[in-house]
Design an enzyme around this catalytic site. Structure first.
Site, PDB file in Angstrom:
ATOM      1  N   THR A 148      21.539  36.979  31.268  1.00 44.99           N
ATOM      2  CA  THR A 148      22.555  37.795  31.964  1.00 44.99           C
ATOM      3  C   THR A 148      23.361  38.566  30.916  1.00 44.99           C
ATOM      4  O   THR A 148      22.924  39.638  30.502  1.00 44.99           O
ATOM      5  CB  THR A 148      23.488  36.949  32.862  1.00 44.99           C
ATOM      6  N   LYS A 174      19.124  30.467  28.667  1.00 49.32           N
ATOM      7  CA  LYS A 174      20.043  31.592  28.796  1.00 49.32           C
ATOM      8  C   LYS A 174      21.447  31.051  28.655  1.00 49.32           C
ATOM      9  O   LYS A 174      21.730  29.912  29.023  1.00 49.32           O
ATOM     10  CB  LYS A 174      19.863  32.312  30.114  1.00 49.32           C
ATOM     11  N   THR A 185      26.799  30.427  33.956  1.00 50.23           N
ATOM     12  CA  THR A 185      25.650  29.536  34.111  1.00 50.23           C
ATOM     13  C   THR A 185      24.830  29.414  32.835  1.00 50.23           C
ATOM     14  O   THR A 185      24.649  30.369  32.114  1.00 50.23           O
ATOM     15  CB  THR A 185      24.725  30.105  35.198  1.00 50.23           C
ATOM     16  N   GLU A 271      29.800  34.750  25.216  1.00 49.58           N
ATOM     17  CA  GLU A 271      30.250  36.109  25.533  1.00 49.58           C
ATOM     18  C   GLU A 271      31.313  36.586  24.552  1.00 49.58           C
ATOM     19  O   GLU A 271      32.348  35.956  24.394  1.00 49.58           O
ATOM     20  CB  GLU A 271      30.788  36.163  26.969  1.00 49.58           C
ATOM     21  N   ASN A 393      34.406  39.664  30.944  1.00 51.02           N
ATOM     22  CA  ASN A 393      34.698  38.894  32.154  1.00 51.02           C
ATOM     23  C   ASN A 393      35.685  39.557  33.092  1.00 51.02           C
ATOM     24  O   ASN A 393      35.810  39.165  34.250  1.00 51.02           O
ATOM     25  CB  ASN A 393      35.145  37.488  31.783  1.00 51.02           C
ATOM     26  N   THR A 398      32.288  44.129  39.211  1.00 51.61           N
ATOM     27  CA  THR A 398      32.333  45.415  39.934  1.00 51.61           C
ATOM     28  C   THR A 398      31.637  46.532  39.171  1.00 51.61           C
ATOM     29  O   THR A 398      31.243  46.364  38.037  1.00 51.61           O
ATOM     30  CB  THR A 398      33.803  45.798  40.203  1.00 51.61           C
TER      31      THR A 398
END
EC number: 2.3.1.35
Lengths: 398, 398
Positions: A148, A174, A185, A271, A393, A398
């Site tokens: 992702t 992942k 996740t 991230e 995040n 959106t």
């Protein structure tokens, strides 16, 4: 034992591929693994009370002890989607099993991505239609299709000789948002041609998950979709491992290396991360205490922010130990930050500030904590907290 | 009952001031409160096992049931500073008591700031030398002197009539990094001229802390320095409250308003925050369950990031309930985000995206969760996670 270049399809009899079916704008988003024969299976799943549809389905599937295929999509978690979501997961399983020519009860399903949206099934259906284990695959595309916000593939392959046979184990995963629990996740898939009973495999996976993935993200504070599955198809033809003998110990060592490497790769690619943080807690009363302490430190937003800023603010490390839930005596504690002792026996130590700044500029930062209360050891892995984490995040949905 | 403009020195017989002594570059960094007569005292302190020197000292002080003065510094937490640090806290207490002309056992000490550095005592000594309760004070300077990364003063004053007497209660606090636990230090000081026994006051403070400050930062996951102290000097001359009568209920209401307001002000001024987030959990089995759920949501980095990005990613809210540790049935849950229902009975609800974006642009965002499992209610307060949080905490130390 040797680390080799390979893919999730390197063990004998495994096939894998990944394609783009339209859940994500451009990137690969649908992948599958297939084994020529049913494989012993083990799985660990999120302990979040809110469980995504594919989690519920795959938990039931692995109860059978064998699976032969896995279908995975990214871009949509199929979580919090009610009965329609569960029916969609079942349809994914059914369609994949038909294309692979195996029974639906032998197919596990995994999903990752945004929560609370129904899967666009027409795209999934069209994607699964493209599944074909008879033509040439690109197994590295499976490793890409499960990602992702990850910036790199996370994979490792190891070979060794067990019971006189050359055996291979491969894993890919992942990543999650960050090493702190509660985050995005994580998925892990491990294939091996070793022959081992599913009972033993399940116990082993559970044991090793505690000291690897659970020390980054998969624990009581998990996402709705976390899942790690191991498939062992036995095609290396070693005598099936059914007890904790030498062969078992060798396999355990292989699996430990694979899971640890995947866990560290996830932490490192958190991230927005610029640094891998490893915490080693030594001298705790129990291994569980040591792991709790290591995880509290690596999960502290203040520690993570400080590491990003190359700031030797070690007081935050001691503070995190203090709220870890483990009883300890602060006056016994020694802390080393990036190889430099900063706190000993209840008192701050002076240190060379320039040397510290150099050490904190490295890409991997080690925090070592010595409790001096026992013999137990534990580790945890994480990453720094950066502007990019917030950016990713704040704008993911959106 | 009326909210009035006031300061921490508004209740009868209280004095307060703040000065710059050089712990911080320019801002005020040393403050004191003095009561003409010994006051009933209550205190709650960090539960972190690593406790700063002033915490250890002040815990012992309030055991006496009365205090008459408080000395506070910001800019240095005097935490993880060993025996030298404790001796420094004692010296602060001793010097302040001499200047105020009271017994050292009647003076509490609080510190906040960076961990692991010894206090520069020559500056503290020179600062305390400037203490003078006989000249004109600027009590609002106390409210400034206790701040660290706070951007605003946090204070409230209320008057009411109890037992026929006009009584006043004032509170001020300094904020923590964020609403998520494990963060920077919070301090709270409350003065009142109400007459109430210290035993009753201590029980009441503990009870109300659970539903106010503990729902932002002060709990099992606290800093090394968190402290809230209430001084009640009785100079309003009401009959001393020694049991849970009507007067007690009135005072409880006043203290509840003061603590709730200070808690919300801390959350709203979280480091880097642009928005206050309030979570109301309704219909839980117990109040403790409701608070745990509310706090898990408001502490989720993913929820906080989403609110910053005006992103209606409500799946993260449900996910947080799922790992809150409270047992519940997701199919019973309804979630409203910023006044708009987004999830009901296990299924996502459609909503007007533009209306949602408008609502998420407000400065105060309410998340309402209906568990539909019982009658209990709980709240928690927090703020969004922003780039500025990372900036502030990556660069705080050096």
């Amino acid at each position: 034992m040797e680390k080799i270049k390979g893919t999730i399809a390197s063990p004998i009899g495994f096939y894998a591929d990944g394609i783009h079916c339209g859940l994500k704008r451009k990137k690969l988003d649908l992948g599958w693994i297939y084994s020529e024969v049913p494989a012993s299976v083990a799985g660990v799943f999120t302990t979040n009370q809110v469980q995504a549809a594919p989690i519920k389905l795959s938990k039931a599937v692995i109860q059978g002890g064998k699976i032969q295929g896995i279908i995975v999509n990214s871009g949509n978690a199929n979580a919090c989607t009610g009965e329609e979501g569960f029916a969609n997961a079942q349809q994914m399983q059914q369609l994949a099993s038909e294309k692979l020519g195996i029974d639906a009860s032998l197919v596990a399903v995994a999903s990752t991505g945004v929560i609370g949206h129904q899967l666009p099934m027409e795209r999934i259906v069209a994607g699964i239609e493209l599944l074909d284990q008879s033509t040439e695959q690109q197994p590295e595309n499976f490793q890409k299709a499960i990602l992702t916000t990850d910036t790199t593939e996370k994979a490792i392959t190891i070979t060794a000789v067990i019971d006189g046979k050359q055996v291979t184990i491969s894993g890919c995963s992942k990543g999650s948002g960050m090493i702190h629990p509660n985050m995005a996740t994580m998925l892990g898939f491990i294939t091996t041609d070793v022959a081992i009973s599913s009972t033993l495999l399940q116990d082993l996976l559970k044991e090793l998950t505690e000291v690897t993935f659970n020390q980054i993200t998969v624990d009581g504070d998990t996402s709705t979709n976390d899942m790690v599955v191991v498939m062992a198809n036995g095609l290396a033809k070693n005598q099936e491992i059914t007890e904790k003998n030498t062969d078992y110990q060798q396999f355990k060592e292989m699996l430990t290396i694979v899971l640890t490497e995947l866990a560290k790769l996830i932490a490192k690619d958190g991230e927005g991360a610029t640094k891998l943080i490893e915490v080693d807690a030594t001298g705790a009363k129990t291994a569980s205490d040591a792991r709790m302490i290591a995880k509290a430190i690596v999960g502290s937003m203040l520690v993570k922010s400080a590491i990003f800023g190359k700031d030797p603010n070690w007081g935050r490390i001691l503070c995190a130990i203090g709220y870890s839930g483990v009883e300890f005596d602060p006056t016994n504690v020694t802390i080393e930050l990036a190889g430099i002792p900063v706190f000993k026996a209840g008192e701050p130590l002076g240190f060379d500030v320039e040397q510290m700044e150099d050490n904190l500029s490295e890409e991997e930062i080690k925090i070592a904590v010595y409790l001096n209360e026992g013999d137990a050891f534990g580790q945890a892995w994480g990453c720094d907290l950066t502007y990019d984490y917030v950016k990713i995040n704040a704008l993911y949905h959106t």
